[in-house]
Design an enzyme around this catalytic site. Structure first.
Site, PDB file in Angstrom:
ATOM      1  N   ALA B 131      -3.285  -7.048   3.266  1.00 17.98           N
ATOM      2  CA  ALA B 131      -4.466  -7.735   3.805  1.00 17.98           C
ATOM      3  C   ALA B 131      -5.133  -6.884   4.894  1.00 17.98           C
ATOM      4  CB  ALA B 131      -4.053  -9.085   4.370  1.00 17.98           C
ATOM      5  N   PRO B 132      -6.472  -6.903   4.975  1.00 19.20           N
ATOM      6  CA  PRO B 132      -7.430  -7.723   4.222  1.00 19.20           C
ATOM      7  C   PRO B 132      -7.890  -7.102   2.891  1.00 19.20           C
ATOM      8  CG  PRO B 132      -8.577  -6.521   5.929  1.00 19.20           C
ATOM      9  CD  PRO B 132      -7.132  -6.153   6.067  1.00 19.20           C
ATOM     10  N   LYS B 135      -7.678  -1.160   1.191  1.00 19.98           N
ATOM     11  CA  LYS B 135      -6.983  -0.142   0.393  1.00 19.98           C
ATOM     12  C   LYS B 135      -6.544  -0.693  -0.955  1.00 19.98           C
ATOM     13  CE  LYS B 135      -5.615   1.995   4.703  1.00 19.98           C
ATOM     14  NZ  LYS B 135      -5.877   0.815   5.563  1.00 19.98           N
ATOM     15  N   ASP B 153       1.577  -9.322   1.586  1.00 23.11           N
ATOM     16  CA  ASP B 153       1.348  -9.428   3.019  1.00 23.11           C
ATOM     17  C   ASP B 153       2.240 -10.543   3.559  1.00 23.11           C
ATOM     18  OD1 ASP B 153      -0.875  -8.061   4.893  1.00 23.11           O
ATOM     19  OD2 ASP B 153      -0.256 -10.010   5.696  1.00 23.11           O
ATOM     20  N   ASP B 180       7.785 -10.944   3.540  1.00 23.71           N
ATOM     21  CA  ASP B 180       8.050  -9.907   4.529  1.00 23.71           C
ATOM     22  C   ASP B 180       8.422  -8.648   3.737  1.00 23.71           C
ATOM     23  OD1 ASP B 180       9.161  -8.164   6.304  1.00 23.71           O
ATOM     24  OD2 ASP B 180      10.656  -9.572   7.099  1.00 23.71           O
ATOM     25  N   ASP B 197       0.749   1.219   4.320  1.00 24.38           N
ATOM     26  CA  ASP B 197      -0.147   1.381   5.463  1.00 24.38           C
ATOM     27  C   ASP B 197       0.421   0.431   6.512  1.00 24.38           C
ATOM     28  OD1 ASP B 197      -2.514   2.345   6.806  1.00 24.38           O
ATOM     29  OD2 ASP B 197      -3.332   0.342   6.515  1.00 24.38           O
ATOM     30  N   CYS B 250      -2.720   3.756  11.725  1.00 25.30           N
ATOM     31  CA  CYS B 250      -3.869   4.120  12.555  1.00 25.30           C
ATOM     32  C   CYS B 250      -3.391   4.262  14.001  1.00 25.30           C
ATOM     33  CB  CYS B 250      -5.010   3.127  12.406  1.00 25.30           C
ATOM     34  SG  CYS B 250      -4.513   1.433  12.595  1.00 25.30           S
TER      35      CYS B 250
END
Lengths: 194, 321
Positions: B131-132, B135, B153, B180, B197, B250
């Site tokens: 999410a969201p 990717k 997610d 999870d 990610d 990130c």
């Protein structure tokens, strides 16, 4: 925090497909052949807590096959995109098209179309009804239905509406008269905050 | 060795925690580069979109947006990414074209992981923290809406946004699932390719979220590093032999990137890193302060706002033998 519904996935049943085809014929004069052709991609999702409701969706054939064989993925949240939610009530089933379903069916139909100008598009995407002055052209829905796909000036469907005035009286209506009630529009994606 | 006084002065000027500035002196080679990095964080990064070719071709949408006075410029290191160089009259997230699913608003750096993953139509792909859906929907696009993607997610609330984006972009090959992802391996499903990610402290997001300068402590980074390690271990256990994992964050913190991969490579001997062919970014690091990382990490990539004009980003490609 609200908990999202979970679903069991199945290949589309004949009952669900028949209800959906009948709806598409009745309101949009869509040929059943066009829907039967995509049967291989259709699935139904049954809510774990409400067996009287079915979500009809479209997946890739590979995903459909995978889900049919993969028993570990129980209680999923979604698969592919939704065409419609069908609630089996005691009388007639209630069919609620999703936005993706509206866009999908609009491409198969030659009837039930309202073309709007740029102002009309803007207004409709804000969730408002359509005045006569927003409408360029109407192609009537089949007899007995008032549902219409709303198209912008590029010929792209932006939602679903309901005619509140007979098409025969459209020309005589005044510019600020409401002709189409907004039932669902793409602006929902923004209004939902996603 | 940089003095405490200079650290304090820079932290005050740019409104950062002092510990962060000290770490930037370990991360970058010179004081000039630290200042370049901090100044670039102040400037922000250009907005970007990814054109959704499942619904429209690039030329058509570029012309349509031009009519709305939205000007795009191709990001030459992505397949479908464009910078939004002008959008005076209309917010890019409120056009009819956006609502029609013709594009996704996505940072330029975040378009890299799906491309590095390089999925094909026969693959089973798992997106572990989906999410969201930027990717996930990009992977679906690269697969031409064929094949199958399991998008996971942990939040049933966040997954609503993922599903809304799947609907909007007309994606057919994704099944969404709340769980999870550190327990992914318990499903015993073996994927060809996995995108992780990972959730992170977002230290690379300062150009677009300046609040991040003061919102996280070093403890947060260490907690996140443990979570990321668990997630990556779970990914390794859920992959077919010969499969690929793309790990990205990130964050610029090495504990969330190189350290995570070094730990997992120590635990699983059958993993090695593959060089990422990308004409943007710089190699991953193999040393940070007292920490030493697996030397293969120079095959990973780091992106920075001052060098690459993007948010701070890390990406590594792992192959499991």
């Amino acid at each position: 925090m609200s908990k999202r519904e979970t679903f069991i996935v199945k290949a589309v049943s004949n009952v669900t497909l028949e209800k959906f085809i009948n709806f598409a014929i009745k309101h949009f004069a869509i040929s059943p052949k066009q829907l039967i052709r995509i049967k291989e991609e259709l699935i139904e999702l049954i809510p774990v807590t409400n067996k009287k409701k079915v979500i009809l969706g479209i997946t890739s054939q590979e995903l459909k096959q995978f889900l049919a064989n993969e028993k570990k993925l129980r209680k999923i949240s979604s698969a592919g995109f939704t065409l419609a939610t069908i609630e089996f009530t005691q009388t007639t089933p209630k069919i609620n098209l999703s936005l993706a379903g509206i866009l999908f069916l609009s491409k198969l139909s030659v009837k039930a179309k309202v073309f709007v100008n740029t102002f009309g598009e803007q207004v409709f995407l804000y969730g408002k009804d359509l005045f006569k002055k927003s409408i360029d052209k109407i192609i009537k829905p089949p007899k007995g239905s008032k549902l219409v796909f709303i198209f912008n000036s590029y010929g792209e469907c932006i939602g679903l509406g309901k005619l509140v005035k007979p098409v025969s009286l459209f020309k005589k209506a005044n510019a600020n008269e409401i002709i189409v009630k907004n039932l669902k529009d793409l602006g929902i994606y923004l209004r939902q905050g996603y | 060795m940089i003095s405490d006084e200079i650290i304090k002065k820079i932290a005050k000027k740019y409104r950062y925690h002092q510990y962060m500035i000290r770490r930037y002196f370990d991360l970058f080679s010179t004081k000039e580069e630290v200042l370049d990095f901090l100044n670039a964080n102040e400037k922000g990064v250009p907005k970007a979109i990814r054109i959704n070719t499942l619904k429209i071709d690039e030329e058509n949408i570029i012309k349509r947006l031009e009519k709305r006075k939205i000007k795009l410029e191709k990001i030459n290191w992505t397949k479908y990414g464009y910078y939004v160089v002008e959008s005076e009259n209309v917010p890019i997230g409120a056009t009819p074209e956006y609502l029609l699913g013709y594009y996704f608003i996505q940072t330029a750096a975040s378009m890299i992981p799906p491309e590095v993953l390089n999925p094909n139509k026969d693959d089973l792909v798992i997106d572990m923290c989906a999410a969201p859906g930027a990717k996930t929907t990009q992977i679906a696009q690269l697969m031409g809406n064929k094949g199958k993607i399991i998008a996971i997610d942990s939040s049933s609330e966040r997954i609503k946004a993922l599903i809304a984006n799947i609907q909007r972009l007309g994606v057919k090959n994704v099944v969404t699932f709340v769980m999870d992802s550190s327990k992914l391996f318990t499903l015993n499903i073996k994927a060809d390719k996995i995108l992780l990610d990972a959730p992170c402290t977002g230290e690379g997001l300062i150009p677009i979220e300046p609040k991040r300068k003061k919102s996280r402590s070093i403890r947060d980074i260490l907690i996140m590093s443990r979570i990321q390690t668990q997630l990556l271990e779970s990914a390794v256990r859920s992959l077919k032999k010969g499969g690929t994992i793309v790990y990205s964050t990130c964050s610029v913190a090495p504990e969330e990137n190189e350290l995570v991969i070094t730990r997992v490579m120590k635990k699983f001997e059958n993993i090695h890193l593959e060089k990422i062919n990308l004409n943007v970014g710089s190699p991953g690091i193999i040393k940070f302060g007292n920490l030493k990382f697996n030397t293969e990490l120079n095959k990973a990539r780091r992106l920075y706002p001052h060098n690459d004009g993007t948010i701070g980003f890390f990406i590594a490609k792992l192959k499991v033998e």
